[in-house]
Design a protein around this motif. Structure first.
Motif, mmCIF file in Angstrom:
data_model
loop_
_atom_site.group_PDB
_atom_site.id
_atom_site.type_symbol
_atom_site.label_atom_id
_atom_site.label_comp_id
_atom_site.label_asym_id
_atom_site.label_seq_id
_atom_site.Cartn_x
_atom_site.Cartn_y
_atom_site.Cartn_z
ATOM 1 N N GLY A 1 -1.842 7.760 -7.706
ATOM 2 C CA GLY A 1 -2.713 6.790 -7.038
ATOM 3 C C GLY A 1 -3.316 5.755 -7.968
ATOM 4 O O GLY A 1 -2.994 5.667 -9.148
ATOM 5 N N LEU B 1 0.824 -1.211 0.000
ATOM 6 C CA LEU B 1 0.000 0.000 0.000
ATOM 7 C C LEU B 1 0.855 1.255 0.000
ATOM 8 O O LEU B 1 0.510 2.249 -0.637
ATOM 9 C CB LEU B 1 -0.939 -0.008 1.210
ATOM 10 C CG LEU B 1 -2.034 -1.084 1.164
ATOM 11 C CD1 LEU B 1 -2.880 -1.031 2.435
ATOM 12 C CD2 LEU B 1 -2.914 -0.928 -0.044
ATOM 13 N N LEU C 1 1.933 1.879 -3.448
ATOM 14 C CA LEU C 1 0.843 2.478 -4.214
ATOM 15 C C LEU C 1 0.675 3.953 -3.874
ATOM 16 O O LEU C 1 0.446 4.786 -4.747
ATOM 17 C CB LEU C 1 -0.470 1.743 -3.928
ATOM 18 C CG LEU C 1 -0.672 0.403 -4.616
ATOM 19 C CD1 LEU C 1 -1.961 -0.250 -4.135
ATOM 20 C CD2 LEU C 1 -0.704 0.583 -6.122
ATOM 21 N N GLY C 2 0.795 4.266 -2.603
ATOM 22 C CA GLY C 2 0.610 5.646 -2.180
ATOM 23 C C GLY C 2 1.679 6.585 -2.691
ATOM 24 O O GLY C 2 1.395 7.724 -3.034
#
Lengths: 125, 131
Positions: free
Chosen positions: B129, B120, B123-124
Motif C-alpha cells: 500500500g 487506485l 495502488l491496491g
C-alpha cells in the motif's frame, strides 16, 4: 381507470410529509461522503497487507477514528435513503413495507455495530 | 393493480441506449452495490476490533481471488458513483442541463472513472500500500 375527481385524489394523497427532508438528507450525506471518501480510500489503500496491530493502532489515532465514525454514519444514512428510493420505484404492497423496514433496521444495526467497533479500537488502544 | 395483465408496448427492447439513460441506471446499480459493500466495511471494522482469528478470516477472504474481484468491482462502483454524484449535485443547483453539457459531463464521468479506478486499483494491488 379511476373515475375519481383529480382534486379528490390529490387531497387524499396530501402533503409529501418526510419527502423534502429525505431529499435534502440524501444531498447532505452526499456532500459529507464526497469530502470523506478520498480520506477513506487513502487510509484503506495504505493498510493493505498490514497486520492487525498496525491496522488497530492506525484506526485508534484520534483523527482517524474521528473521521471514520462520521464516514460510517453518513454512508449508512445515504445508503438507507438511496435504497428507499429504489424500493419505492420497483416494489409495491406489503413486500415494499417489509423491505423498507428490513433496510432501515440493517443500516441502523450496521451503523451501530461499526460505532461500537470503532469505540473498542479507540478506547482499548 | 389491473385485474387483467394487458400487453405493454416494447420499451427497453427498442429504446436506443444513450449516455443519459445508461449513466442513470449505472448510478443506481453502483449505489446498490455500494450499499452492500458498506456492510463489508462494518465486518472489517468488527474483525479489526475483535481477536486475531476474526481478522485472519477476513484477510483470508480479502486476499483470495473472490476478494480481488470484489475489490475492483466495489472500487469502480465507488469512483463512478462519487464522480457521477458530483454531476447530480451540479444538476441540483441547476447547472448542466443543456444537452451538450449533459453529454460532455457524462463522458467526462466515464473517462475519470476508468482513469481513477485504474490508478487506485494499481495502488491496491502493488501490496504493502501507500503507507
Amino acid at each position: 381507470m379511476s373515475m375519481r375527481d383529480p382534486l379528490a385524489v390529490a387531497r387524499g394523497i396530501g402533503s409529501a410529509k418526510s419527502g423534502t427532508g429525505d431529499w435534502w438528507m440524501l444531498r447532505l450525506t452526499s456532500v459529507a461522503l464526497l469530502l470523506l471518501t478520498p480520506w477513506l480510500l487513502w487510509l484503506i489503500l495504505g493498510l493493505v497487507g498490514a497486520d492487525q496491530y498496525t491496522v488497530r493502532t492506525t484506526l485508534a489515532r484520534p483523527l482517524n477514528a474521528a473521521l471514520m465514525l462520521p464516514y460510517v454514519l453518513s454512508m449508512f444514512w445515504h445508503a438507507q435513503l438511496g435504497l428507499q428510493v429504489v424500493i419505492e420505484d420497483y416494489i409495491h404492497g406489503w413486500m415494499e413495507i417489509a423491505l423498507q423496514i428490513i433496510v432501515k433496521f440493517a443500516c441502523a444495526f450496521a451503523a451501530l455495530a461499526s460505532a461500537i467497533a470503532i469505540g473498542r479500537i479507540v478506547f482499548s488502544a | 393493480m389491473a385485474a387483467q395483465q394487458r400487453p405493454l408496448s416494447p420499451h427497453l427492447q427498442v429504446y436506443k441506449p444513450q449516455i443519459t439513460s445508461m449513466l442513470s441506471i449505472l448510478n443506481r446499480a453502483t449505489g446498490v452495490v455500494l450499499a452492500f459493500a458498506g456492510f463489508v466495511l462494518t465486518a472489517w471494522l468488527l474483525a479489526v476490533a475483535s481477536g486475531s482469528e476474526a481478522f485472519a478470516s477476513f484477510n483470508a477472504l480479502a486476499g483470495s481471488w473472490v476478494g480481488a474481484i470484489a475489490f475492483v468491482a466495489v472500487l469502480g462502483s465507488l469512483v463512478f458513483h462519487s464522480v457521477n454524484g458530483i454531476r447530480h449535485l451540479l444538476w441540483d443547483i441547476g447547472w448542466g442541463f443543456e444537452l451538450p453539457k449533459v453529454e460532455a459531463t457524462g463522458w467526462a464521468v466515464v473517462v475519470l472513472t476508468v482513469v481513477i479506478t485504474a490508478a487506485l486499483a494499481y495502488l491496491g494491488f502493488s501490496a504493502g500500500g501507500a503507507a
